[in-house]
Design a protein around this motif. Structure first.
Motif, PDB file in Angstrom:
ATOM      1  N   VAL A   1       1.061  -1.435  -0.102  1.00 25.99           N
ATOM      2  CA  VAL A   1       0.446  -0.128  -0.056  1.00 25.99           C
ATOM      3  C   VAL A   1       0.997   0.997  -0.290  1.00 25.99           C
ATOM      4  O   VAL A   1       1.799   0.923   0.540  1.00 25.99           O
ATOM      5  CB  VAL A   1      -1.213   0.030   0.717  1.00 25.99           C
ATOM      6  N   ARG A   2       0.351   2.179  -0.832  1.00 29.89           N
ATOM      7  CA  ARG A   2       1.086   3.296  -1.539  1.00 29.89           C
ATOM      8  C   ARG A   2       0.422   4.716  -0.667  1.00 29.89           C
ATOM      9  O   ARG A   2      -0.841   5.114  -1.082  1.00 29.89           O
ATOM     10  CB  ARG A   2       2.368   3.502  -2.088  1.00 29.89           C
ATOM     11  N   PRO A   3       0.660   5.568   0.159  1.00 26.59           N
ATOM     12  CA  PRO A   3      -0.033   7.222  -0.464  1.00 26.59           C
ATOM     13  C   PRO A   3      -0.430   7.456  -2.409  1.00 26.59           C
ATOM     14  O   PRO A   3       0.228   6.746  -3.213  1.00 26.59           O
ATOM     15  CB  PRO A   3       0.500   7.741  -0.386  1.00 26.59           C
ATOM     16  N   GLU A   4      -1.763   8.042  -1.883  1.00 24.26           N
ATOM     17  CA  GLU A   4      -2.495   7.946  -3.364  1.00 24.26           C
ATOM     18  C   GLU A   4      -3.296   6.497  -4.399  1.00 24.26           C
ATOM     19  O   GLU A   4      -3.415   7.184  -4.626  1.00 24.26           O
ATOM     20  CB  GLU A   4      -1.804   8.961  -4.815  1.00 24.26           C
ATOM     21  N   MET A   5      -3.353   5.662  -3.370  1.00 29.61           N
ATOM     22  CA  MET A   5      -3.646   4.959  -3.673  1.00 29.61           C
ATOM     23  C   MET A   5      -5.175   5.051  -3.785  1.00 29.61           C
ATOM     24  O   MET A   5      -5.572   5.507  -2.583  1.00 29.61           O
ATOM     25  CB  MET A   5      -3.072   3.371  -3.693  1.00 29.61           C
ATOM     26  N   GLY A   6      -6.380   4.454  -4.329  1.00 27.74           N
ATOM     27  CA  GLY A   6      -7.697   4.750  -4.030  1.00 27.74           C
ATOM     28  C   GLY A   6      -8.510   3.989  -2.894  1.00 27.74           C
ATOM     29  O   GLY A   6      -7.952   1.944  -3.342  1.00 27.74           O
TER      30      GLY A   6
ATOM     31  N   THR B   1      -7.038  10.491 -13.576  1.00 26.29           N
ATOM     32  CA  THR B   1      -6.441  10.730 -12.707  1.00 26.29           C
ATOM     33  C   THR B   1      -6.007   9.284 -12.295  1.00 26.29           C
ATOM     34  O   THR B   1      -6.473   8.467 -12.401  1.00 26.29           O
ATOM     35  CB  THR B   1      -6.568  11.229 -10.687  1.00 26.29           C
ATOM     36  N   GLY B   2      -4.658   8.694 -11.235  1.00 34.30           N
ATOM     37  CA  GLY B   2      -3.999   7.515 -10.852  1.00 34.30           C
ATOM     38  C   GLY B   2      -4.934   6.046  -9.609  1.00 34.30           C
ATOM     39  O   GLY B   2      -4.595   5.813 -10.808  1.00 34.30           O
ATOM     40  N   ALA B   3      -5.429   7.107  -9.528  1.00 33.74           N
ATOM     41  CA  ALA B   3      -5.807   6.410  -7.957  1.00 33.74           C
ATOM     42  C   ALA B   3      -7.301   4.985  -8.794  1.00 33.74           C
ATOM     43  O   ALA B   3      -7.680   4.182  -8.120  1.00 33.74           O
ATOM     44  CB  ALA B   3      -6.134   7.153  -6.896  1.00 33.74           C
ATOM     45  N   PHE B   4      -8.212   5.645  -9.230  1.00 31.61           N
ATOM     46  CA  PHE B   4      -9.075   4.702  -9.802  1.00 31.61           C
ATOM     47  C   PHE B   4      -9.276   4.763 -11.071  1.00 31.61           C
ATOM     48  O   PHE B   4      -9.026   5.667 -12.161  1.00 31.61           O
ATOM     49  CB  PHE B   4     -10.616   6.007  -9.187  1.00 31.61           C
TER      50      PHE B   4
ATOM     51  N   LEU C   1      -6.119   3.793 -23.584  1.00 30.68           N
ATOM     52  CA  LEU C   1      -7.688   3.887 -23.512  1.00 30.68           C
ATOM     53  C   LEU C   1      -7.302   5.149 -23.516  1.00 30.68           C
ATOM     54  O   LEU C   1      -8.399   6.153 -24.410  1.00 30.68           O
ATOM     55  CB  LEU C   1      -8.041   3.317 -22.221  1.00 30.68           C
ATOM     56  N   LEU C   2      -7.042   5.861 -22.612  1.00 30.12           N
ATOM     57  CA  LEU C   2      -6.559   7.482 -22.262  1.00 30.12           C
ATOM     58  C   LEU C   2      -6.447   8.162 -23.672  1.00 30.12           C
ATOM     59  O   LEU C   2      -7.282   8.750 -24.011  1.00 30.12           O
ATOM     60  CB  LEU C   2      -6.141   7.817 -21.590  1.00 30.12           C
ATOM     61  N   GLN C   3      -5.532   7.400 -24.526  1.00 30.00           N
ATOM     62  CA  GLN C   3      -5.091   8.836 -26.120  1.00 30.00           C
ATOM     63  C   GLN C   3      -6.832   7.814 -26.527  1.00 30.00           C
ATOM     64  O   GLN C   3      -7.241   8.895 -27.509  1.00 30.00           O
ATOM     65  CB  GLN C   3      -4.351   7.436 -26.332  1.00 30.00           C
ATOM     66  N   GLU C   4      -6.802   6.962 -26.562  1.00 26.95           N
ATOM     67  CA  GLU C   4      -7.954   6.802 -27.662  1.00 26.95           C
ATOM     68  C   GLU C   4      -9.215   7.729 -26.946  1.00 26.95           C
ATOM     69  O   GLU C   4      -9.753   8.297 -28.180  1.00 26.95           O
ATOM     70  CB  GLU C   4      -8.591   5.412 -27.791  1.00 26.95           C
ATOM     71  N   ILE C   5      -9.140   8.168 -25.782  1.00 30.40           N
ATOM     72  CA  ILE C   5     -10.817   8.692 -25.436  1.00 30.40           C
ATOM     73  C   ILE C   5     -10.604  10.375 -26.262  1.00 30.40           C
ATOM     74  O   ILE C   5     -11.094  11.117 -26.591  1.00 30.40           O
ATOM     75  CB  ILE C   5     -10.451   8.795 -23.907  1.00 30.40           C
ATOM     76  N   HIS C   6      -9.182  10.818 -25.780  1.00 32.20           N
ATOM     77  CA  HIS C   6      -8.790  11.764 -26.298  1.00 32.20           C
ATOM     78  C   HIS C   6      -9.320  12.027 -27.742  1.00 32.20           C
ATOM     79  O   HIS C   6      -8.891  13.417 -28.135  1.00 32.20           O
ATOM     80  CB  HIS C   6      -7.544  12.604 -25.450  1.00 32.20           C
ATOM     81  N   GLY C   7      -8.290  10.802 -28.639  1.00 28.99           N
ATOM     82  CA  GLY C   7      -8.963  11.013 -30.152  1.00 28.99           C
ATOM     83  C   GLY C   7      -9.959  11.032 -30.547  1.00 28.99           C
ATOM     84  O   GLY C   7     -10.222  12.241 -31.380  1.00 28.99           O
TER      85      GLY C   7
END
Lengths: 166, 293
Positions: B146-151, B226-229, B282-288
């Protein structure tokens, strides 16, 4: 020796505060046992004892709180120190004095927390005062006075431990 | 009652000690934070023993209390039903999200079938040590990955994110805390915003575009930006939309999906996507896809 005793006290108080104290919460606010302990020891043992215990308690509380790592160290250490200063100027400590003193120190400590949260406006400040500061001050004062009455025999003149042996 | 008198030397020592601490904290904030974090490592291990003991007492008390007050069978049945409801809520939300995504992005359907996030189950063992933060203490720490910023989630939805860890425990800042911010999206209109906690223990979706047609009852899910979720986890339902004159954005109050006052077990998302490269794609495709007319 006293340092170890304070360490043990902190190891009991902080886990108790985080796990079981919610049963005693009023309007969702729990008394701050760390603050009460630091103040009681400061009032009766002096500035250095109050400060040391406050720092230990604050360090532990910071580890189990979502806030910044410094805030409990400063507020609990400061509360113990302030209680020690206040206690030095009093010839006799009565439950009433203890209650008032604890309430004032609790308010000051809570004010630091409120300030650190950067409230957006006066409304949020007032909400913090109304919903947390006043309730917590009342609870801290009541718990502190209760503990003082419970253990006052332990702190009678002939059993008083003088500071400086830390 | 008489009080003990401290000597001038100890008074001075206490004053100097406190002054040094304040100076160090205010002049060298990052260094002193690092020092406190360093000291906190071994102290955390020491603290974990009484914490576990008190936590088991707490669980014992609540178990006994609930068993006697609500009768054992009813309590057990209720607990099972609650679990089922949570699971169904989660499934229902995922289905809604899938339908919404299918309608808009047919090409992204393959990505929606990706493997679920990696999670670690944890037990709630305490509440924040102060009254000023809405936080909970979990029994999993750095030794469990477990690390900080995890959801942190439950099957019903988002709980919060990890803000502090030590070797055996971690602190989660709840979604209702004003210091928390999670990227969210309104499921029906796909308007993005930031979900922040409020002083009254709820959450608020901020920065909704002014022309958006969001309304009370709309559901808010994580946007996955964002990275957590990962995408599509339920945050809550809108209860009230506010549009003030002169404001550049709308905001809306959210009723969190998860009942944060009755949490026993949670899941910590250690990796929001099984395959980081797939997530990036996935993110790239969404933005595209958004740039297309």
């Amino acid at each position: 020796m006293k340092f170890l005793l304070y360490l043990l006290l902190a190891l009991v108080v902080v886990p108790f505060q985080t796990t079981l104290l919610h049963y005693l919460s009023v309007f969702g606010v729990r008394p701050d046992l760390g603050l009460v302990a630091a103040c009681l020891v400061g009032f009766l043992g002096g500035e250095l004892d109050g400060l040391i215990l406050g720092l230990i308690l604050g360090c532990f509380q910071d580890m189990l709180s979502a806030g910044d790592l410094w805030i409990n160290v400063v507020t609990k250490g400061g509360s113990g120190f302030l209680a020690g200063l206040a206690g030095r100027h009093m010839a006799h400590i009565t439950p009433a004095v203890m209650t008032a003193g604890l309430a004032i120190i609790s308010c000051l400590s809570s004010a630091v927390f409120l300030y650190s949260l950067n409230p957006a406006g006066l409304d949020e400040v007032w909400l913090g005062v109304r919903s947390t500061i006043v309730v917590q001050a009342g609870l801290d004062a009541a718990v502190g006075a209760g503990l003082y009455l419970l253990f006052r025999q332990r702190w009678s003149d002939d059993r008083m431990v003088t500071e400086g042996t830390l | 009652m008489a009080i003990s008198r401290s000597t001038y030397g100890t008074r001075r020592l206490a004053f100097v000690l406190f002054a040094c601490l304040l100076i160090a904290l205010f002049l060298l904030p990052s260094q002193s934070q690092r020092l406190l974090q360093y000291v906190g490592g071994p102290l955390g291990q020491v603290l974990s023993l009484p914490l576990a003991a008190f936590s088991s007492v707490d669980h014992g008390i609540s178990e006994t209390w609930n068993g006697y007050v609500a009768l054992q069978t009813v309590h057990e049945e209720n607990r099972q039903l609650r679990r089922d409801i949570d699971l169904l809520k989660g499934q229902n939300n995922q289905l809604r999200e899938s339908v919404a995504a299918a309608q808009r992005y047919e090409t992204l359907l393959n990505f929606k079938q990706q493997a679920p996030s990696q999670t670690v189950a944890a037990q709630v063992i305490g509440r924040d040590a102060t009254n000023w933060y809405r936080g909970m203490i979990l029994n999993k720490g750095e030794s469990d990955g477990v690390r900080p910023e995890m959801g942190v989630v439950t099957p019903a939805g988002v709980v919060g994110r990890i803000v502090k860890t030590n070797s055996t425990s971690s602190v989660v800042l709840l979604v209702t805390d004003p210091n928390n911010a999670i990227a969210g999206v309104v499921q029906r209109t796909r308007d993005e915003g930031i979900v922040e906690g409020t002083s009254n223990g709820r959450a608020r979706l901020k920065y909704i575009p002014l022309l958006s047609r969001v309304q009370a009852g709309d559901r808010v899910v994580t946007s996955g930006l964002t990275g957590a979720f990962p995408r599509g986890l339920s945050i809550g339902g809108l209860t009230q939309v506010e549009k003030s004159e002169g404001d550049l954005f709308q905001s809306a109050e959210i009723e969190p999906e998860v009942d944060l006052s009755k949490l026993d077990e949670v899941l910590i998302i250690t990796a929001p996507y099984e395959d980081a490269e797939a997530a990036q794609k996935l993110l790239q495709e969404i933005h595209g896809d958004r740039k297309k007319p």
